[in-house]
Design a protein around this motif. Sequence first.
Motif, mmCIF file in Angstrom:
data_model
loop_
_atom_site.group_PDB
_atom_site.id
_atom_site.type_symbol
_atom_site.label_atom_id
_atom_site.label_comp_id
_atom_site.label_asym_id
_atom_site.label_seq_id
_atom_site.Cartn_x
_atom_site.Cartn_y
_atom_site.Cartn_z
ATOM 1 N N ALA A 9 -19.260 -27.704 24.848
ATOM 2 C CA ALA A 9 -19.802 -28.248 23.594
ATOM 3 C C ALA A 9 -19.456 -29.728 23.543
ATOM 4 N N ASP A 10 -20.122 -30.512 24.385
ATOM 5 C CA ASP A 10 -19.839 -31.944 24.473
ATOM 6 C C ASP A 10 -20.733 -32.730 23.518
ATOM 7 N N PHE A 11 -20.633 -32.407 22.245
ATOM 8 C CA PHE A 11 -21.363 -33.144 21.209
ATOM 9 C C PHE A 11 -20.464 -33.211 19.980
ATOM 10 N N PRO A 12 -20.656 -34.204 19.130
ATOM 11 C CA PRO A 12 -19.780 -34.338 17.953
ATOM 12 C C PRO A 12 -19.984 -33.184 16.981
ATOM 13 N N PRO A 13 -18.920 -32.731 16.325
ATOM 14 C CA PRO A 13 -19.060 -31.612 15.369
ATOM 15 C C PRO A 13 -19.952 -31.933 14.179
ATOM 16 N N SER A 14 -20.134 -33.217 13.892
ATOM 17 C CA SER A 14 -20.980 -33.569 12.742
ATOM 18 C C SER A 14 -22.431 -33.155 12.940
ATOM 19 N N LYS A 15 -22.840 -32.884 14.189
ATOM 20 C CA LYS A 15 -24.213 -32.452 14.446
ATOM 21 C C LYS A 15 -24.503 -31.083 13.839
ATOM 22 N N LEU A 16 -23.444 -30.308 13.574
ATOM 23 C CA LEU A 16 -23.639 -28.961 13.032
ATOM 24 C C LEU A 16 -23.592 -28.928 11.511
ATOM 25 N N LYS A 17 -23.236 -30.047 10.873
ATOM 26 C CA LYS A 17 -23.113 -30.049 9.414
ATOM 27 C C LYS A 17 -24.458 -29.899 8.721
ATOM 28 N N SER A 18 -25.504 -30.400 9.354
ATOM 29 C CA SER A 18 -26.823 -30.324 8.716
ATOM 30 C C SER A 18 -27.348 -28.899 8.639
ATOM 31 N N GLY A 19 -26.866 -28.021 9.520
ATOM 32 C CA GLY A 19 -27.314 -26.629 9.484
ATOM 33 C C GLY A 19 -28.597 -26.373 10.231
ATOM 34 N N TYR A 20 -29.144 -27.358 10.908
ATOM 35 C CA TYR A 20 -30.364 -27.167 11.687
ATOM 36 C C TYR A 20 -30.334 -28.140 12.861
ATOM 37 N N GLY A 21 -31.203 -27.902 13.817
ATOM 38 C CA GLY A 21 -31.302 -28.791 14.963
ATOM 39 C C GLY A 21 -31.005 -28.071 16.269
ATOM 40 N N ALA A 22 -31.111 -28.827 17.357
ATOM 41 C CA ALA A 22 -30.937 -28.250 18.691
ATOM 42 C C ALA A 22 -29.520 -27.758 18.914
ATOM 43 N N HIS A 23 -28.517 -28.465 18.363
ATOM 44 C CA HIS A 23 -27.128 -28.063 18.582
ATOM 45 C C HIS A 23 -26.809 -26.747 17.868
ATOM 46 N N VAL A 24 -27.355 -26.578 16.670
ATOM 47 C CA VAL A 24 -27.138 -25.322 15.935
ATOM 48 C C VAL A 24 -27.763 -24.153 16.693
ATOM 49 N N LEU B 171 -36.154 -26.355 11.956
ATOM 50 C CA LEU B 171 -36.766 -27.287 11.008
ATOM 51 C C LEU B 171 -35.885 -27.420 9.774
ATOM 52 N N PRO B 172 -35.797 -28.615 9.178
ATOM 53 C CA PRO B 172 -34.986 -28.783 7.965
ATOM 54 C C PRO B 172 -35.721 -28.257 6.737
ATOM 55 N N THR B 173 -35.103 -27.315 6.041
ATOM 56 C CA THR B 173 -35.671 -26.787 4.796
ATOM 57 C C THR B 173 -34.703 -26.974 3.634
ATOM 58 N N ASN B 174 -33.507 -26.378 3.750
ATOM 59 C CA ASN B 174 -32.463 -26.510 2.730
ATOM 60 C C ASN B 174 -31.133 -26.612 3.470
ATOM 61 N N PRO B 175 -30.589 -27.827 3.654
ATOM 62 C CA PRO B 175 -29.402 -27.986 4.504
ATOM 63 C C PRO B 175 -28.218 -27.134 4.059
ATOM 64 N N GLY B 176 -27.975 -27.034 2.749
ATOM 65 C CA GLY B 176 -26.847 -26.235 2.284
ATOM 66 C C GLY B 176 -27.002 -24.766 2.620
#
Length: 371
Positions: A127-142, A74-79
């Motif tokens: 890891a066949d997904f764009p690296p930008s998916k990990l910048k948010s710090g949350y989600g299925a890819h993380v 869940l998104p709480t504090n992306p940084g």
Amino acid sequence: MAAAVVTPSGLEDGVSRSRGEGAGEVVVERGPGAAYHMFVVMEDLVEKLKLLRYEEDLLRKNNLKPPSRHYFALPTNPGEQFYMFFTLAAWLINKAGRPFEQPQEYDDPNATISNILSELRSFGRTADFPPSKLKSGYGAHVCYVLDCLAEEALKYIGFTWKRPTYPVEELEEETVAEDDAELTLNKVDEEFVEEETDNEENFIDLSVLKAQTYRLDMNESAKQEDILESTTDAAEWSLEVERVLPQLKVTIRTDNKDWRIHVDQMHQHKSGIESALKETKGLLDKLHSEISRTLEKIGSREKYINNQLEHLVQEYRAAQAQLSEARERYQQGNGGVTERTRLLSEVTEELEKVKQEMEEKGSSMTDGDKY
């Protein structure tokens, strides 16, 4: 209903896939539980991190708080989440036997993500997904990346999942209750005899009971007399009280959010309102009586003036009626004058026309005589 499965990239897809009519078009039917799969992965990740003793080896050394069960779902504090992500990823890579430098907070996030993904691919993970998916710090890819790294770390330390051992439940021995429905005559006689003996034992003599009560009263009175006698000096007692009194004071910090303080304030306000109401009520009653007397005086004066000036009022009304009649006659006369003025103007115009005609005829006759 299509069940959800996990692809090598960590994303949830439906089991059933159908190819559309267009070339290369794939339609994916996602199951209803696919959106919640990352929560399950996150819970498994927390359990794997506990097996790796991350609380002692990572969190306490870096003064970090342990993540919750759904921290990266869940998104709480992306940084803060991104910092926790690359910290955990670097620690897991080191746990898996690969030397990996701990990234710093001010490092380039793109470079950090690319290094983590390259290490993940070196373990044979896709890891066949764009690296930008990990910048948010949350989600299925993380969750997927951290879960894969945790599995590799467990493999490196030689941890294997074993089959669960279930405890064997022992069956309780069934005890057959004796059937006491039938009672023999001998048992009834024995019970009757036992009841008689019990009644005899429970019988107490009244004289003995009075003697015991008297002794108890005497003992209590003696104890009370012993307690009333004091051997402590009053001066020493007062000095001891003065010495200990500052230490016995209890300071309670008042909290404005405490309901007891609000109740006390309500009682204080209520008492203040009641005391103010008593004083104000007397003044208001006095003011009300004065206003009532003044209104009565005004009413009596009004009646007196009406009685004294009644004939003048009648004369005024008669004069007003005459004035209205005169105004009506004036309006009528004014209307007649207007009509006569209009007739006069018409007659004057006709007279002017006749004069002009006479002058024209006279001038024409004069011209004829000359010739």
